[in-house]
Design a protein around this motif. Structure first.
Motif, PDB file in Angstrom:
ATOM      1  N   MET A 191      46.791  20.699 -31.395  1.00 52.69           N
ATOM      2  CA  MET A 191      47.198  20.711 -32.800  1.00 52.69           C
ATOM      3  C   MET A 191      46.958  19.352 -33.443  1.00 52.69           C
ATOM      4  SD  MET A 191      48.229  22.370 -35.341  1.00 52.69           S
ATOM      5  CE  MET A 191      48.563  23.901 -34.467  1.00 52.69           C
ATOM      6  N   GLU A 192      47.206  18.265 -32.702  1.00 50.50           N
ATOM      7  CA  GLU A 192      46.929  16.932 -33.227  1.00 50.50           C
ATOM      8  C   GLU A 192      45.440  16.769 -33.525  1.00 50.50           C
ATOM      9  OE1 GLU A 192      47.362  12.209 -31.991  1.00 50.50           O
ATOM     10  OE2 GLU A 192      47.706  13.775 -30.502  1.00 50.50           O
ATOM     11  N   ALA A 193      44.590  17.240 -32.603  1.00 51.14           N
ATOM     12  CA  ALA A 193      43.144  17.146 -32.814  1.00 51.14           C
ATOM     13  C   ALA A 193      42.718  17.947 -34.045  1.00 51.14           C
ATOM     14  CB  ALA A 193      42.407  17.652 -31.572  1.00 51.14           C
ATOM     15  N   LEU A 194      43.269  19.148 -34.207  1.00 48.15           N
ATOM     16  CA  LEU A 194      42.927  19.989 -35.362  1.00 48.15           C
ATOM     17  C   LEU A 194      43.313  19.304 -36.667  1.00 48.15           C
ATOM     18  CD1 LEU A 194      41.929  22.784 -36.358  1.00 48.15           C
ATOM     19  CD2 LEU A 194      44.308  23.560 -36.218  1.00 48.15           C
ATOM     20  N   LEU A 195      44.503  18.689 -36.685  1.00 48.41           N
ATOM     21  CA  LEU A 195      44.960  18.009 -37.893  1.00 48.41           C
ATOM     22  C   LEU A 195      44.106  16.787 -38.203  1.00 48.41           C
ATOM     23  CD1 LEU A 195      48.816  18.326 -37.430  1.00 48.41           C
ATOM     24  CD2 LEU A 195      47.369  19.563 -39.040  1.00 48.41           C
TER      25      LEU A 195
ATOM     26  N   TYR B 214      38.038  12.815 -31.158  1.00 43.18           N
ATOM     27  CA  TYR B 214      37.417  12.955 -29.841  1.00 43.18           C
ATOM     28  C   TYR B 214      38.376  12.512 -28.729  1.00 43.18           C
ATOM     29  CZ  TYR B 214      33.144  13.369 -32.617  1.00 43.18           C
ATOM     30  OH  TYR B 214      32.191  13.763 -33.522  1.00 43.18           O
ATOM     31  N   VAL B 215      39.136  11.450 -28.988  1.00 47.57           N
ATOM     32  CA  VAL B 215      40.083  10.953 -27.981  1.00 47.57           C
ATOM     33  C   VAL B 215      41.194  11.978 -27.738  1.00 47.57           C
ATOM     34  CG1 VAL B 215      41.836   9.190 -27.520  1.00 47.57           C
ATOM     35  CG2 VAL B 215      39.612   8.516 -28.419  1.00 47.57           C
ATOM     36  N   VAL B 216      41.693  12.584 -28.810  1.00 44.97           N
ATOM     37  CA  VAL B 216      42.768  13.582 -28.669  1.00 44.97           C
ATOM     38  C   VAL B 216      42.261  14.819 -27.944  1.00 44.97           C
ATOM     39  CG1 VAL B 216      44.427  15.007 -29.898  1.00 44.97           C
ATOM     40  CG2 VAL B 216      43.962  12.699 -30.706  1.00 44.97           C
ATOM     41  N   VAL B 217      41.022  15.237 -28.245  1.00 45.80           N
ATOM     42  CA  VAL B 217      40.419  16.345 -27.505  1.00 45.80           C
ATOM     43  C   VAL B 217      40.337  15.999 -26.020  1.00 45.80           C
ATOM     44  CG1 VAL B 217      38.283  17.641 -27.139  1.00 45.80           C
ATOM     45  CG2 VAL B 217      39.151  17.302 -29.452  1.00 45.80           C
ATOM     46  N   ALA B 218      39.980  14.748 -25.706  1.00 43.86           N
ATOM     47  CA  ALA B 218      39.932  14.315 -24.310  1.00 43.86           C
ATOM     48  C   ALA B 218      41.316  14.377 -23.662  1.00 43.86           C
ATOM     49  CB  ALA B 218      39.373  12.898 -24.219  1.00 43.86           C
ATOM     50  N   CYS B 219      42.368  14.079 -24.427  1.00 42.71           N
ATOM     51  CA  CYS B 219      43.738  14.215 -23.907  1.00 42.71           C
ATOM     52  C   CYS B 219      44.033  15.668 -23.540  1.00 42.71           C
ATOM     53  CB  CYS B 219      44.753  13.731 -24.943  1.00 42.71           C
ATOM     54  SG  CYS B 219      44.907  11.948 -25.100  1.00 42.71           S
ATOM     55  N   ALA B 220      43.655  16.592 -24.430  1.00 41.75           N
ATOM     56  CA  ALA B 220      43.900  18.012 -24.175  1.00 41.75           C
ATOM     57  C   ALA B 220      43.120  18.489 -22.953  1.00 41.75           C
ATOM     58  CB  ALA B 220      43.531  18.837 -25.404  1.00 41.75           C
ATOM     59  N   VAL B 221      41.854  18.064 -22.833  1.00 40.92           N
ATOM     60  CA  VAL B 221      41.033  18.470 -21.691  1.00 40.92           C
ATOM     61  C   VAL B 221      41.597  17.893 -20.393  1.00 40.92           C
ATOM     62  CG1 VAL B 221      38.748  18.251 -20.631  1.00 40.92           C
ATOM     63  CG2 VAL B 221      38.943  18.745 -23.074  1.00 40.92           C
ATOM     64  N   SER B 222      42.018  16.630 -20.417  1.00 41.56           N
ATOM     65  CA  SER B 222      42.585  16.004 -19.224  1.00 41.56           C
ATOM     66  C   SER B 222      43.851  16.721 -18.769  1.00 41.56           C
ATOM     67  CB  SER B 222      42.890  14.528 -19.498  1.00 41.56           C
ATOM     68  OG  SER B 222      41.732  13.819 -19.855  1.00 41.56           O
ATOM     69  N   THR B 223      44.700  17.077 -19.735  1.00 39.81           N
ATOM     70  CA  THR B 223      45.936  17.783 -19.394  1.00 39.81           C
ATOM     71  C   THR B 223      45.634  19.162 -18.813  1.00 39.81           C
ATOM     72  OG1 THR B 223      47.005  16.632 -21.244  1.00 39.81           O
ATOM     73  CG2 THR B 223      48.202  18.461 -20.259  1.00 39.81           C
ATOM     74  N   THR B 224      44.606  19.816 -19.349  1.00 35.29           N
ATOM     75  CA  THR B 224      44.197  21.116 -18.806  1.00 35.29           C
ATOM     76  C   THR B 224      43.725  20.981 -17.365  1.00 35.29           C
ATOM     77  OG1 THR B 224      43.520  21.827 -21.027  1.00 35.29           O
ATOM     78  CG2 THR B 224      42.683  23.104 -19.155  1.00 35.29           C
TER      79      THR B 224
ATOM     80  N   ARG C 188      44.474  11.332 -18.555  1.00 35.78           N
ATOM     81  CA  ARG C 188      45.442  11.623 -19.629  1.00 35.78           C
ATOM     82  C   ARG C 188      46.169  10.357 -20.057  1.00 35.78           C
ATOM     83  NH1 ARG C 188      51.215  14.356 -19.726  1.00 35.78           N
ATOM     84  NH2 ARG C 188      51.124  14.149 -17.472  1.00 35.78           N
ATOM     85  N   ALA C 189      46.581   9.528 -19.072  1.00 33.67           N
ATOM     86  CA  ALA C 189      47.260   8.278 -19.400  1.00 33.67           C
ATOM     87  C   ALA C 189      46.348   7.354 -20.200  1.00 33.67           C
ATOM     88  CB  ALA C 189      47.718   7.590 -18.112  1.00 33.67           C
ATOM     89  N   TYR C 190      45.084   7.255 -19.782  1.00 38.87           N
ATOM     90  CA  TYR C 190      44.126   6.377 -20.463  1.00 38.87           C
ATOM     91  C   TYR C 190      43.888   6.824 -21.903  1.00 38.87           C
ATOM     92  CZ  TYR C 190      39.606   4.496 -21.843  1.00 38.87           C
ATOM     93  OH  TYR C 190      38.584   3.916 -22.540  1.00 38.87           O
ATOM     94  N   PHE C 191      43.639   8.108 -22.095  1.00 40.11           N
ATOM     95  CA  PHE C 191      43.331   8.591 -23.444  1.00 40.11           C
ATOM     96  C   PHE C 191      44.570   8.566 -24.340  1.00 40.11           C
ATOM     97  CE2 PHE C 191      39.730  10.781 -21.200  1.00 40.11           C
ATOM     98  CZ  PHE C 191      38.724  10.048 -21.835  1.00 40.11           C
ATOM     99  N   THR C 192      45.765   8.703 -23.758  1.00 41.83           N
ATOM    100  CA  THR C 192      46.982   8.562 -24.550  1.00 41.83           C
ATOM    101  C   THR C 192      47.123   7.135 -25.057  1.00 41.83           C
ATOM    102  OG1 THR C 192      48.075  10.304 -23.264  1.00 41.83           O
ATOM    103  CG2 THR C 192      49.486   8.847 -24.547  1.00 41.83           C
ATOM    104  N   LEU C 193      46.866   6.154 -24.184  1.00 41.50           N
ATOM    105  CA  LEU C 193      46.887   4.754 -24.617  1.00 41.50           C
ATOM    106  C   LEU C 193      45.817   4.481 -25.665  1.00 41.50           C
ATOM    107  CD1 LEU C 193      47.460   2.802 -21.278  1.00 41.50           C
ATOM    108  CD2 LEU C 193      48.963   2.797 -23.280  1.00 41.50           C
ATOM    109  N   LEU C 194      44.679   5.139 -25.544  1.00 43.43           N
ATOM    110  CA  LEU C 194      43.569   4.917 -26.468  1.00 43.43           C
ATOM    111  C   LEU C 194      43.889   5.425 -27.870  1.00 43.43           C
ATOM    112  CD1 LEU C 194      40.774   3.646 -26.232  1.00 43.43           C
ATOM    113  CD2 LEU C 194      39.824   5.928 -25.860  1.00 43.43           C
ATOM    114  N   GLN C 195      44.880   6.278 -27.989  1.00 45.76           N
ATOM    115  CA  GLN C 195      45.258   6.787 -29.307  1.00 45.76           C
ATOM    116  C   GLN C 195      46.005   5.755 -30.146  1.00 45.76           C
ATOM    117  OE1 GLN C 195      46.713  10.789 -30.011  1.00 45.76           O
ATOM    118  NE2 GLN C 195      46.468  11.224 -27.829  1.00 45.76           N
ATOM    119  N   VAL C 196      46.498   4.691 -29.513  1.00 49.55           N
ATOM    120  CA  VAL C 196      47.231   3.665 -30.254  1.00 49.55           C
ATOM    121  C   VAL C 196      46.255   3.018 -31.222  1.00 49.55           C
ATOM    122  CG1 VAL C 196      48.564   1.560 -30.084  1.00 49.55           C
ATOM    123  CG2 VAL C 196      48.733   3.289 -28.300  1.00 49.55           C
TER     124      VAL C 196
END
Length: 209
Positions: free
Chosen positions: A135-139, A160-170, A185-193
């Motif tokens: 949902m974050e990626a869509l928004l 793209y980073v948020v999509v990577a978070c969703a894919v990593s979690t999957t 997932r941890a890396y891409f979450t930090l990258l969202q900052v």
């Protein structure tokens, strides 16, 4: 555009949770590796991914889920209060941020229920996290109206980073004994900052020089 609080809360949320995920994933992995060296090769499958982590200070309290709920409530409240002009709800960007906060708060609620072993569907904690990132990626993808070219580029990179978070979690959900998806997932979450507003970036560079 969303309020200042609407950008401060998710920025703080992602840096805190990204650092927390990184610490807990590596701690769990190297603890399991040490057990392997002590107990032999039969223990190599001890490592297992989880959607959330217990805090060692309060192991009986679902602190991570509660913090997600609190952050979501604070963010939604701030966005709602600042969305009105002359008594009319006029800031659609605030509504988009409120939607994002809601789904992360929903993920926190599922984490709390999972902690207390409520009769939920299997892997619902992972699914709710994937739904929140999706949902974050869509928004982000539809959060570009009226923005400058630079701002559009920054938001697309974040998409793209948020999509990577969703894919990593999957991948975490599908391969629970592999540490790499959890690290991703941890890396891409930090990258969202981020500071998505180029004006804010320019001001910071100006005062830092």
């Amino acid at each position: 555009m969303g309020s200042f609080l609407g950008h401060l809360v998710p920025g703080t949320f992602f840096i805190v949770f990204g650092a927390w995920f990184t610490y807990r994933v590596f701690l769990r992995y190297f603890t399991c590796q040490r057990a392997v060296g002590t107990l032999g090769e039969t223990c190599r499958s001890r490592y297992r991914n989880t959607s959330s982590f217990r805090c060692p200070c309060w192991p009986t309290l679902p602190l991570e889920g509660l913090l997600k709920i609190v952050a979501a409530v604070v963010g939604m409240t701030g966005e709602f209060v600042t969305a009105f002009d002359d008594g009319r709800f006029t800031h659609i960007g605030n509504a988009q941020h409120m939607t994002m906060f809601f789904f992360f708060g929903l993920n926190g609620a599922v984490d709390v229920l999972t902690h207390y072993r409520a009769p939920l569907l299997p892997d619902l904690d992972f699914v709710s996290a994937i739904l929140a990132f999706s949902m974050e990626a869509l928004l982000f993808f539809y959060h570009l109206h009226g923005r400058s070219h630079m701002d559009v580029q920054v938001h697309m990179l974040l998409f793209y980073v948020v999509v990577a978070c969703a894919v990593s979690t999957t991948l975490e959900m599908c391969h629970k004994n592999h540490v790499l998806p959890a690290v991703c997932r941890a890396y891409f979450t930090l990258l969202q900052v981020r500071l998505p507003d180029p004006v804010a970036c320019s001001l910071i560079l100006f005062y830092a020089s």
